[in-house]
Design a protein around this motif. Structure first.
Motif, PDB file in Angstrom:
ATOM      1  N   LEU A 118      33.610 -14.255 -37.985  1.00 50.44           N
ATOM      2  CA  LEU A 118      33.066 -13.983 -36.654  1.00 50.44           C
ATOM      3  C   LEU A 118      32.243 -12.709 -36.724  1.00 50.44           C
ATOM      4  CD1 LEU A 118      36.478 -14.553 -35.006  1.00 50.44           C
ATOM      5  CD2 LEU A 118      34.498 -15.989 -34.533  1.00 50.44           C
ATOM      6  N   GLY A 119      31.246 -12.649 -35.872  1.00 50.44           N
ATOM      7  CA  GLY A 119      30.400 -11.469 -35.911  1.00 50.44           C
ATOM      8  C   GLY A 119      29.813 -11.143 -34.559  1.00 50.44           C
ATOM      9  N   TRP A 120      29.321  -9.918 -34.464  1.00 46.21           N
ATOM     10  CA  TRP A 120      28.572  -9.462 -33.298  1.00 46.21           C
ATOM     11  C   TRP A 120      27.183  -9.039 -33.760  1.00 46.21           C
ATOM     12  CZ3 TRP A 120      30.022  -9.840 -28.302  1.00 46.21           C
ATOM     13  CH2 TRP A 120      31.382 -10.030 -28.021  1.00 46.21           C
ATOM     14  N   TYR A 121      26.183  -9.483 -33.017  1.00 45.80           N
ATOM     15  CA  TYR A 121      24.799  -9.122 -33.269  1.00 45.80           C
ATOM     16  C   TYR A 121      24.252  -8.454 -32.009  1.00 45.80           C
ATOM     17  CZ  TYR A 121      24.694 -12.085 -37.449  1.00 45.80           C
ATOM     18  OH  TYR A 121      24.940 -12.631 -38.684  1.00 45.80           O
ATOM     19  N   VAL A 122      23.214  -7.650 -32.203  1.00 44.82           N
ATOM     20  CA  VAL A 122      22.552  -7.028 -31.058  1.00 44.82           C
ATOM     21  C   VAL A 122      21.056  -7.289 -31.140  1.00 44.82           C
ATOM     22  CG1 VAL A 122      22.275  -4.776 -32.217  1.00 44.82           C
ATOM     23  CG2 VAL A 122      22.242  -4.911 -29.713  1.00 44.82           C
ATOM     24  N   GLN A 123      20.478  -7.539 -29.987  1.00 44.96           N
ATOM     25  CA  GLN A 123      19.019  -7.666 -29.902  1.00 44.96           C
ATOM     26  C   GLN A 123      18.519  -6.648 -28.902  1.00 44.96           C
ATOM     27  OE1 GLN A 123      17.521 -11.630 -29.264  1.00 44.96           O
ATOM     28  NE2 GLN A 123      15.529 -11.027 -30.088  1.00 44.96           N
ATOM     29  N   ALA A 124      17.855  -5.627 -29.427  1.00 47.71           N
ATOM     30  CA  ALA A 124      17.263  -4.605 -28.574  1.00 47.71           C
ATOM     31  C   ALA A 124      15.907  -5.089 -28.091  1.00 47.71           C
ATOM     32  CB  ALA A 124      17.130  -3.297 -29.349  1.00 47.71           C
ATOM     33  N   PRO A 125      15.412  -4.547 -26.985  1.00 49.66           N
ATOM     34  CA  PRO A 125      14.106  -4.963 -26.459  1.00 49.66           C
ATOM     35  C   PRO A 125      13.012  -4.843 -27.506  1.00 49.66           C
ATOM     36  CG  PRO A 125      15.242  -3.591 -24.871  1.00 49.66           C
ATOM     37  CD  PRO A 125      16.065  -3.554 -26.125  1.00 49.66           C
ATOM     38  N   LYS A 156      12.854  -6.176 -30.407  1.00 46.22           N
ATOM     39  CA  LYS A 156      13.307  -6.186 -31.795  1.00 46.22           C
ATOM     40  C   LYS A 156      14.018  -7.493 -32.124  1.00 46.22           C
ATOM     41  CE  LYS A 156      13.847  -1.190 -32.300  1.00 46.22           C
ATOM     42  NZ  LYS A 156      14.749  -0.100 -32.749  1.00 46.22           N
ATOM     43  N   GLN A 157      14.180  -7.723 -33.418  1.00 45.65           N
ATOM     44  CA  GLN A 157      14.910  -8.904 -33.850  1.00 45.65           C
ATOM     45  C   GLN A 157      16.412  -8.701 -33.696  1.00 45.65           C
ATOM     46  OE1 GLN A 157      13.578  -9.594 -37.912  1.00 45.65           O
ATOM     47  NE2 GLN A 157      12.003 -11.011 -37.196  1.00 45.65           N
ATOM     48  N   ARG A 158      17.105  -9.797 -33.626  1.00 43.23           N
ATOM     49  CA  ARG A 158      18.554  -9.757 -33.560  1.00 43.23           C
ATOM     50  C   ARG A 158      19.105  -9.240 -34.897  1.00 43.23           C
ATOM     51  NH1 ARG A 158      21.340 -14.950 -30.861  1.00 43.23           N
ATOM     52  NH2 ARG A 158      19.570 -14.531 -29.480  1.00 43.23           N
ATOM     53  N   GLU A 159      20.045  -8.296 -34.799  1.00 40.30           N
ATOM     54  CA  GLU A 159      20.592  -7.678 -36.008  1.00 40.30           C
ATOM     55  C   GLU A 159      22.120  -7.717 -36.003  1.00 40.30           C
ATOM     56  OE1 GLU A 159      17.186  -4.214 -36.769  1.00 40.30           O
ATOM     57  OE2 GLU A 159      19.102  -3.698 -35.849  1.00 40.30           O
ATOM     58  N   LEU A 160      22.676  -7.800 -37.196  1.00 41.62           N
ATOM     59  CA  LEU A 160      24.125  -7.789 -37.339  1.00 41.62           C
ATOM     60  C   LEU A 160      24.676  -6.404 -37.006  1.00 41.62           C
ATOM     61  CD1 LEU A 160      26.742  -9.239 -38.334  1.00 41.62           C
ATOM     62  CD2 LEU A 160      26.223  -8.301 -40.594  1.00 41.62           C
ATOM     63  N   ASN A 188      32.714   2.869 -29.319  1.00 37.85           N
ATOM     64  CA  ASN A 188      32.978   4.251 -28.898  1.00 37.85           C
ATOM     65  C   ASN A 188      31.776   5.132 -29.219  1.00 37.85           C
ATOM     66  OD1 ASN A 188      35.736   3.778 -28.041  1.00 37.85           O
ATOM     67  ND2 ASN A 188      36.263   3.635 -30.214  1.00 37.85           N
ATOM     68  N   TYR A 189      31.733   6.280 -28.543  1.00 36.03           N
ATOM     69  CA  TYR A 189      30.649   7.251 -28.761  1.00 36.03           C
ATOM     70  C   TYR A 189      29.291   6.563 -28.695  1.00 36.03           C
ATOM     71  CZ  TYR A 189      34.686   9.813 -30.477  1.00 36.03           C
ATOM     72  OH  TYR A 189      35.911  10.405 -30.594  1.00 36.03           O
ATOM     73  N   LEU A 190      29.106   5.788 -27.664  1.00 34.41           N
ATOM     74  CA  LEU A 190      27.881   5.010 -27.515  1.00 34.41           C
ATOM     75  C   LEU A 190      26.662   5.911 -27.403  1.00 34.41           C
ATOM     76  CD1 LEU A 190      29.307   2.239 -25.223  1.00 34.41           C
ATOM     77  CD2 LEU A 190      28.044   1.814 -27.330  1.00 34.41           C
ATOM     78  N   LYS A 191      25.565   5.413 -27.967  1.00 34.99           N
ATOM     79  CA  LYS A 191      24.297   6.120 -27.968  1.00 34.99           C
ATOM     80  C   LYS A 191      23.241   5.260 -27.266  1.00 34.99           C
ATOM     81  CE  LYS A 191      25.318   8.016 -32.561  1.00 34.99           C
ATOM     82  NZ  LYS A 191      24.828   8.134 -33.964  1.00 34.99           N
ATOM     83  N   PRO A 192      22.174   5.875 -26.754  1.00 33.28           N
ATOM     84  CA  PRO A 192      21.111   5.081 -26.120  1.00 33.28           C
ATOM     85  C   PRO A 192      20.547   4.011 -27.059  1.00 33.28           C
ATOM     86  CG  PRO A 192      20.861   7.372 -25.536  1.00 33.28           C
ATOM     87  CD  PRO A 192      21.965   7.315 -26.552  1.00 33.28           C
ATOM     88  N   GLU A 193      20.508   4.279 -28.355  1.00 35.81           N
ATOM     89  CA  GLU A 193      19.976   3.289 -29.297  1.00 35.81           C
ATOM     90  C   GLU A 193      20.909   2.106 -29.514  1.00 35.81           C
ATOM     91  OE1 GLU A 193      20.279   6.613 -29.717  1.00 35.81           O
ATOM     92  OE2 GLU A 193      20.809   7.104 -31.797  1.00 35.81           O
ATOM     93  N   ASP A 194      22.092   2.130 -28.943  1.00 43.16           N
ATOM     94  CA  ASP A 194      22.981   0.965 -28.983  1.00 43.16           C
ATOM     95  C   ASP A 194      22.630  -0.049 -27.903  1.00 43.16           C
ATOM     96  OD1 ASP A 194      25.723   3.225 -29.586  1.00 43.16           O
ATOM     97  OD2 ASP A 194      24.632   2.027 -31.062  1.00 43.16           O
ATOM     98  N   THR A 195      21.713   0.292 -27.040  1.00 47.54           N
ATOM     99  CA  THR A 195      21.315  -0.586 -25.942  1.00 47.54           C
ATOM    100  C   THR A 195      20.751  -1.899 -26.450  1.00 47.54           C
ATOM    101  OG1 THR A 195      20.891   1.225 -24.415  1.00 47.54           O
ATOM    102  CG2 THR A 195      19.718  -0.834 -23.993  1.00 47.54           C
TER     103      THR A 195
END
Length: 121
Positions: free
Chosen positions: A33-40, A42-46, A82-89
């Motif tokens: 199982l995994g989590w990916y993020v897609q920032a505005p 940008k491509q979806r990343e692991l 934790n310790y979330l950053k704006p770049e985690d958006t």
């Protein structure tokens, strides 16, 4: 198989969130199982991956801040942030059934609908 993700929200930098993704169907305990993020724009990343025996893999940018875990009885995968950053958006997607060769991960065919995480400075 269907995946239902939840837990996204808007938080201040330094804050915490816990994402959850519940699976339906008979495929869960024996797959990664995994989590990916897609920032505005940008491509979806692991972001993080956990295999069937609990071995984990993290993107360098989240190491030490995020923790992925799974509960096979609940058919749910979690991402503690934790310790979330704006770049985690971005929009966070759960994924089921990824494969890996060394450190290279290919996503599986099953995706959740995405949950939005917005971190403000």
């Amino acid at each position: 198989v269907q995946l239902q993700a939840s837990g996204g929200a808007s938080v201040q930098a330094g804050g915490s969130l816990r994402l959850s993704c519940e699976a339906s169907g008979n495929i869960f305990s024996g797959v990664a199982l995994g989590w990916y993020v897609q920032a505005p724009g940008k491509q979806r990343e692991l972001v993080a991956r956990i295999n069937s025996i609990g071995m984990t893999l993290y993107a360098e940018s989240v190491k030490g801040r995020f923790t992925i875990s799974r509960d096979n009885a609940l058919k749910t995968v979690f991402l503690e942030m934790n310790y979330l950053k704006p770049e985690d958006t971005g929009v966070y997607y759960c994924n089921l059934g990824s494969s890996s060769v060394g450190s290279r991960v290919s996503p599986g065919q099953y995706w959740g609908q995405g949950t939005q995480v917005t971190v403000s400075s």
